[in-house]
Scaffold this active site. Structure first.
Site, mmCIF file in Angstrom:
data_model
loop_
_atom_site.group_PDB
_atom_site.id
_atom_site.type_symbol
_atom_site.label_atom_id
_atom_site.label_comp_id
_atom_site.label_asym_id
_atom_site.label_seq_id
_atom_site.Cartn_x
_atom_site.Cartn_y
_atom_site.Cartn_z
ATOM 1 C CD GLU A 149 -3.049 -0.826 2.287
ATOM 2 O OE1 GLU A 149 -2.742 -0.142 3.267
ATOM 3 O OE2 GLU A 149 -4.151 -1.376 2.165
ATOM 4 C CD GLU A 206 -4.207 -5.809 3.296
ATOM 5 O OE1 GLU A 206 -4.843 -5.097 4.090
ATOM 6 O OE2 GLU A 206 -2.979 -5.723 3.116
HETATM 7 C C1 GLA Z 1 -3.937 -2.219 5.385
HETATM 8 C C2 GLA Z 1 -2.617 -2.950 5.506
HETATM 9 C C3 GLA Z 1 -2.707 -4.171 6.381
HETATM 10 C C4 GLA Z 1 -3.478 -3.877 7.632
HETATM 11 C C5 GLA Z 1 -4.856 -3.360 7.273
HETATM 12 C C6 GLA Z 1 -5.718 -3.020 8.451
HETATM 13 O O1 GLA Z 1 -4.694 -2.714 4.428
HETATM 14 O O2 GLA Z 1 -2.119 -3.317 4.245
HETATM 15 O O3 GLA Z 1 -1.413 -4.576 6.693
HETATM 16 O O4 GLA Z 1 -2.795 -2.923 8.367
HETATM 17 O O5 GLA Z 1 -4.714 -2.162 6.557
HETATM 18 O O6 GLA Z 1 -5.882 -4.097 9.268
#
Ligand code: GLA
Length: 784
Positions: free
Chosen positions: A187, A264
């Site tokens: 990210e 995710e």
């Molecule tokens: C983002 C991150 C994950 C985690 C989520 C929240 O998507 O990539 O590693 O921190 O947020 O749980």
């Protein structure tokens, strides 16, 4: 002769039987996984990834296989995992991939159970994990640029990635292993815009042995183009309740032929100290997965089983400082202790529809749940007996400068004579600082609450000042990941003496380090029992406590910490995690595999001191009991600005829909406070909700939000979720500020920006959940 050939045959049969058991689609001595036209291709055939995110350090190794089997029985075909750099390289250059850290063994277990694997080796992973997975010792280079092309950072990344490659490159699908994809960074769009850096990380990943396996990068729909590399697969991250088509619409425009994947899909959410336990409805999660599967969209369910951030590994969020609790239950389908929840069964029914085979039956729990009767921890050693080293310096040194990763430091100095009450100011005490004068407890500052000062009584010349600073998890999200611990700024005393404001800067500090470790706890008991003198006495119940309990049978249990202050627990030498009386987590998960029949030991390090030094094991967790001193709402009438005669910087109507909108001010507005008033909604409800707010300077650049806090909110829904004011600027598009049902319009959120700003425009993102209420129509914005 006869005998040896018989033995050979037997051996061959045994090997074949073993191989038969371990066979899965990936275990064929070399295969392919690629991005085809609108679908992934596994060995040339269309394939939908149904991945379960699991984190090996959050699951005791004896339970790894059980959890993998649980995922398989849920209908998943892949395990998705991060590699946590800081657990493998705890000291620079010392790598450990054994035991609990044996990622290759974890991947082989997945393969043995017929699962593919997606690896996300960072180097940064976020994941509510200490410093987002980066090792603390990187901060020994004070001016380091983390997640940028800082030569030292990149050099350490290369070395770490090479080690990951040694472990996992032999296990890619091309080499006959289960690994089908590898992620590049994590990210990055929510951190910055730096394609050169992301490209460099991609190259390092490739050079580490991942040169044939498919590489991808994940981001949010709103920012993935910032760092999108042409030669990587792009995937989106979003949570339960999102409008799936709109999440993929930009990607579909830019790459109409790309397979789609939500890398995710957040099943629930993490908890932070001092706020309610987070949950997300099963129905929304299941509906989202149903929709994705019906459209052939791949996904990874983050988390399918969250587990526990044992020891000191939980991280913290920002802006502000919001340390995460020990449990990483996440309201996931498989709960913290590995059992199927109603959410699991609901999801399983949907997954079954998309499976060509009957799903395997749900495995029995790995162990039973037990309770342990109440018992006392009778052995005690004061805090100072756990000290490791002592150091003297003119200004206070940080943990990193003292070469300590995690723990507590006692900072001591002597005071000037001050005949009146005064104020001790520690601007940057990270994170929880307890102040003593001549051994007597005076007060504390809590970084979570933005506290920076403690009132001192009159003191005489040479009085001793001791500040016990406990460090919690380092921030794992946003620019604030460069999170030094301890006293990170100067310490001053301010007083009004005979009508004059006087400030003293405190110098000449003695610092005693207390690293978080079981061995230090043991040493503390020994020294205390041996009658050693430590030259420092604090009048406090803070310190190390030890007790024993006997078990006839072992099983998972939850140690109750409600009568304790703040600190860490070790059971039979295993670091169990942090506790803090404020909650919401009041029990700590103790896996049965770390207990034994007969006598078991528990050691508690309590830096604040318990009310009662006793505990018990219960057969269910308590994750949602707050014991905060103050309410975490912001509706104090005295903080509400009088806007009656104020002129808004902007007023109008937001457009309908859930996309980002920008409101340009007619003229720049200057002030420290930003007030957003919502007086009607598009959905006709009385609820106002905001997922994210940014303000821009007069050149259209976003103004840093790291010192923002909520000044006032007329209403915050903190009962049906954590919809407090800070959710409007927490960098997370999937969480939002929301008013409660029953509170009437107009609604007002006032943000303290920490300092005066000149603002030219405001960016607004409504709550993104499809069913979320609160699409504001009429608004007024004030800056004052
Ligand atoms: C983002 C991150 C994950 C985690 C989520 C929240 O998507 O990539 O590693 O921190 O947020 O749980």
């Amino acid at each position: 002769m006869m005998k040896s050939s018989f033995l050979r045959t037997l051996l061959l049969v045994a090997i074949m039987a073993f191989a038969g058991r371990t066979t899965c689609a990936a275990d064929n001595g070399g295969g392919t996984f690629t991005a085809g036209k609108k679908t992934f291709l596994l060995n040339g055939k269309p394939f939908v990834v149904k991945a379960a995110e699991l984190h090996y350090p959050r699951i005791p190794r004896p339970y790894w296989e059980h959890r993998i089997k649980m995922c398989r029985a849920l209908g998943m075909n892949t395990i998705c995992l991060y590699v946590f750099w800081n657990i493998h390289e705890q000291r620079e250059g010392e790598f450990n991939f054994t035991g609990q850290n044996d990622i290759a063994a974890f991947c082989r277990l997945a393969q043995k159970n017929g699962m593919y694997v997606i690896v996300r080796p960072g180097p940064y992973v976020c994941a509510e994990w200490e410093m987002g997975g980066l090792p603390w010792w990187l901060l020994k280079k004070k001016d380091i640029h983390l997640r940028e092309q800082d030569p030292y950072f990149m050099d350490r990344v290369s070395k770490f990635m090479a080690k990951v490659g040694e472990q996992l490159a032999p296990l890619t699908i091309q080499n006959g292993g289960p690994i089908i994809m590898v992620q590049v960074e994590n990210e990055y769009g929510s951190y910055g815009e730096d394609k050169a850096y992301v490209s460099a990380i991609r190259d390092i990943v490739r050079q580490s042995g991942f040169d044939k396996v498919t590489l991808f990068q994940c981001d949010w729909a709103s920012n993935f183009t910032r760092n999108g590399l042409d030669d990587l697969v792009w995937t989106m991250n979003f949570g339960t309740g999102s409008d799936i088509d709109s999440q993929f619409s930009r990607l579909r425009e830019l790459r109409p032929e790309s397979p789609l994947m939500c890398s995710e899909f957040w099943s629930g959410w993490f908890d932070k100290w001092g706020a309610r336990h987070e949950t997300r409805p099963a129905s929304a999660m299941v509906a989202g997965i149903d929709e994705m599967l019906s459209k052939g969209i791949s996904f990874s369910l983050y988390m399918t089983h969250g587990g526990t951030s044992f020891g000191h590994w939980a991280g913290a969020n920002s802006p502000g400082f919001a340390p995460d609790v020990t449990s990483y239950d996440y309201d996931a389908p498989i709960n913290e202790y590995g059992q199927a929840t109603p959410k699991y069964y609901e999801l399983r029914r949907t997954m079954e529809k998309y499976s060509d085979k009957r799903l395997p039956s749900v495995p029995k729990p790995a162990t039973e749940l037990i309770s342990i009767p109440r018992f006392s921890l009778n052995e005690y050693a004061p805090l100072v007996f756990g000290t490791d080293s002592m150091c003297v310096a003119r200004s206070p040194l940080t943990f990193e400068e003292l070469d300590m990763g995690w723990g507590t430091v006692i900072y001591s100095t002597s005071l000037p004579e001050i005949n009146t009450p005064s104020t001790l100011a520690m601007k940057d005490a990270h994170d929880y600082a307890m102040v003593y004068v001549d051994g007597r407890y005076i007060g504390r500052t809590d970084r979570v609450r933005n506290e920076t000062t403690v009132s001192l009584p009159p003191v005489s010349r040479g009085s001793r000042l001791d500040i016990v600073v406990e460090g919690m998890g380092r921030i794992n999200f946003g620019r604030a990941i460069k999170d030094f611990k301890g006293l990170t700024g100067e310490v001053t005393i301010m007083a009004n003496v005979d009508g004059d404001d006087v400030t003293w800067k405190l110098n000449d500090w003695t610092m005693r380090t207390l690293p978080d470790s079981y061995d230090h706890a043991l040493r503390a008991f020994k020294r205390f029992n041996d009658g050693e003198s430590m030259g420092l006495k604090l009048d406090s119940r803070a310190g190390y406590y030890r007790g024993f309990f006997n078990l006839k049978k072992t099983g998972d249990t939850f140690i109750n910490m409600e009568t304790w202050g703040k600190g860490l627990v070790y059971v039979n030498g295993h670091a169990i995690g942090r506790f803090w009386s404020i909650g919401p987590q009041q029990t700590l998960y103790v896996p049965g595999c770390w207990l034994k029949k007969g006598r078991n030991e528990i050691v508690v390090l309590d830096v604040a001191g318990p009310v009662m030094a006793e505990t018990w094991g219960q057969d269910r967790p308590e994750l949602d009991k707050l014991q905060t001193e103050k309410s975490n709402r912001h509706n104090n009438p005295g903080d509400r600005p009088d806007l009656n005669s104020a002129t808004p910087a902007a007023a109008g109507q937001f457009a309908q829909g859930r996309a980002w909108q920008t409101v340009k001010f007619n003229a720049p507005a200057r002030g420290r406070y930003l007030a957003i008033e919502c007086s009607s909604t598009h959905d006709g409800s009385e609820i106002a909700a905001i997922a994210e707010i940014y303000v821009q300077d007069t050149d259209g650049r976003r103004i840093d939000r790291s010192s923002w806090s909520t000044k006032y909110a007329d209403s915050e829904d903190a009962d049906n979720g954590n919809h407090t004011g800070d959710k409007a600027f927490d960098l997370q598009e999937s969480t939002w500020w929301s008013t409660t049902y029953g509170a009437s319009m107009p609604h007002l959120l006032v943000i303290d920006m920490g300092a005066e700003q000149t603002i030219g425009a405001l960016e607004y993102l409504p709550a993104t959940g499809q069913d979320a209420a609160g699409l504001t129509k009429d608004y007024r914005i004030f800056v004052y």
